[in-house]
Scaffold this motif. Structure first.
Motif, PDB file in Angstrom:
ATOM      1  N   MET A 151       0.832  -1.191   0.000  1.00 46.17           N
ATOM      2  CA  MET A 151       0.000   0.000   0.000  1.00 46.17           C
ATOM      3  C   MET A 151       0.880   1.260   0.000  1.00 46.17           C
ATOM      4  N   PHE A 152       2.033   1.211   0.694  1.00 45.20           N
ATOM      5  CA  PHE A 152       2.901   2.387   0.700  1.00 45.20           C
ATOM      6  C   PHE A 152       3.594   2.569  -0.646  1.00 45.20           C
ATOM      7  N   LYS A 153       3.807   1.471  -1.400  1.00 39.62           N
ATOM      8  CA  LYS A 153       4.361   1.585  -2.737  1.00 39.62           C
ATOM      9  C   LYS A 153       3.366   2.333  -3.625  1.00 39.62           C
ATOM     10  N   GLY A 154       2.082   2.015  -3.466  1.00 40.53           N
ATOM     11  CA  GLY A 154       1.056   2.725  -4.216  1.00 40.53           C
ATOM     12  C   GLY A 154       1.023   4.203  -3.865  1.00 40.53           C
ATOM     13  N   PHE A 155       1.226   4.513  -2.570  1.00 44.16           N
ATOM     14  CA  PHE A 155       1.268   5.907  -2.137  1.00 44.16           C
ATOM     15  C   PHE A 155       2.454   6.610  -2.778  1.00 44.16           C
ATOM     16  N   LYS A 156       3.604   5.948  -2.818  1.00 40.49           N
ATOM     17  CA  LYS A 156       4.790   6.528  -3.438  1.00 40.49           C
ATOM     18  C   LYS A 156       4.534   6.766  -4.928  1.00 40.49           C
ATOM     19  N   ASP A 157       3.917   5.802  -5.618  1.00 45.07           N
ATOM     20  CA  ASP A 157       3.587   5.973  -7.037  1.00 45.07           C
ATOM     21  C   ASP A 157       2.624   7.133  -7.241  1.00 45.07           C
ATOM     22  N   PHE A 158       1.645   7.271  -6.333  1.00 45.77           N
ATOM     23  CA  PHE A 158       0.687   8.365  -6.408  1.00 45.77           C
ATOM     24  C   PHE A 158       1.385   9.719  -6.298  1.00 45.77           C
ATOM     25  N   ILE A 159       2.299   9.830  -5.352  1.00 46.14           N
ATOM     26  CA  ILE A 159       3.007  11.103  -5.157  1.00 46.14           C
ATOM     27  C   ILE A 159       3.882  11.429  -6.364  1.00 46.14           C
ATOM     28  N   LEU A 160       4.552  10.424  -6.910  1.00 48.17           N
ATOM     29  CA  LEU A 160       5.495  10.671  -7.990  1.00 48.17           C
ATOM     30  C   LEU A 160       4.848  10.759  -9.364  1.00 48.17           C
ATOM     31  N   ARG A 161       3.660  10.192  -9.536  1.00 44.90           N
ATOM     32  CA  ARG A 161       3.030  10.135 -10.856  1.00 44.90           C
ATOM     33  C   ARG A 161       2.501  11.490 -11.297  1.00 44.90           C
ATOM     34  N   GLY A 162       1.794  12.195 -10.433  1.00 42.67           N
ATOM     35  CA  GLY A 162       1.275  13.506 -10.787  1.00 42.67           C
ATOM     36  C   GLY A 162       0.082  13.459 -11.715  1.00 42.67           C
ATOM     37  N   ASN A 163      -0.776  12.467 -11.585  1.00 45.07           N
ATOM     38  CA  ASN A 163      -1.964  12.347 -12.403  1.00 45.07           C
ATOM     39  C   ASN A 163      -2.876  13.552 -12.141  1.00 45.07           C
ATOM     40  N   VAL A 164      -3.382  14.154 -13.181  1.00 46.49           N
ATOM     41  CA  VAL A 164      -4.159  15.391 -13.064  1.00 46.49           C
ATOM     42  C   VAL A 164      -5.436  15.182 -12.254  1.00 46.49           C
ATOM     43  N   ILE A 165      -6.151  14.088 -12.488  1.00 46.47           N
ATOM     44  CA  ILE A 165      -7.404  13.862 -11.761  1.00 46.47           C
ATOM     45  C   ILE A 165      -7.124  13.634 -10.286  1.00 46.47           C
ATOM     46  N   GLU A 166      -6.110  12.842  -9.985  1.00 44.70           N
ATOM     47  CA  GLU A 166      -5.781  12.592  -8.583  1.00 44.70           C
ATOM     48  C   GLU A 166      -5.318  13.870  -7.894  1.00 44.70           C
ATOM     49  N   LEU A 167      -4.595  14.712  -8.615  1.00 42.88           N
ATOM     50  CA  LEU A 167      -4.175  15.978  -8.020  1.00 42.88           C
ATOM     51  C   LEU A 167      -5.370  16.913  -7.812  1.00 42.88           C
ATOM     52  N   ALA A 168      -6.342  16.877  -8.707  1.00 45.42           N
ATOM     53  CA  ALA A 168      -7.545  17.687  -8.516  1.00 45.42           C
ATOM     54  C   ALA A 168      -8.297  17.227  -7.269  1.00 45.42           C
TER      55      ALA A 168
END
Length: 149
Positions: free
Chosen positions: A1-18
């Motif tokens: 789950m923390f790997k997914g969190f790291k991917d989320f932070i580093l990916r910068g997906n526009v929808i997730e950032l919104a």
């Protein structure tokens, strides 16, 4: 789950950032209170007796030249807390739901493969020959067998 969190932070997906911006604004009061009342006193204690926080003055007699590392650490802690809340409450469950939906859609029965054109043509010829034989009063055994289907 923390790997997914790291991917989320580093990916910068526009929808997730919104989503992070909207939800982050809702948690601003909570995170600000936490950092101001818990984190800042710890940083000020580590920085010495100076009430300004962790940092230094470039010019000792000029307060405008204070380089405040404590504010940067506070902003970093605020960002990490906000991002973690958004990820673990919204993004991770949504990814799980999307994966379950994708699995459900992919396990449906596969579509029946269409009969090749030449096989369909041969089957039609066979059926026509059967009809012609029945009209002429001949019922050949070879025409009654169905090797194609």
């Amino acid at each position: 789950m923390f790997k997914g969190f790291k991917d989320f932070i580093l990916r910068g997906n526009v929808i997730e950032l919104a989503i992070a911006v909207v939800i982050g604004s809702a948690f601003t009061a909570l995170v600000t209170a936490f950092t101001n009342n818990i984190i800042n006193p710890v940083i000020a204690a580590a920085g010495g007796v100076n009430a300004d926080g962790l940092g230094f003055r470039i010019w000792a007699d000029n307060e405008a030249t204070f380089v405040n590392f404590g504010a940067v650490v506070t902003a970093l802690v605020t960002f990490i807390i906000t991002a973690a809340v958004v990820y673990f409450i919204f993004v991770a469950p949504m990814n799980k739901i999307n994966a379950m939906v994708k699995d459900r859609l992919s396990t449906e029965e596969p579509e029946e493969e269409p009969i090749p054109a030449d096989t369909a043509l041969l089957a039609e010829i066979r059926d026509l020959l059967k009809e012609a034989a029945a009209r002429n009063g001949r019922a050949d055994r070879d025409l009654d067998e169905d090797p194609i289907r």
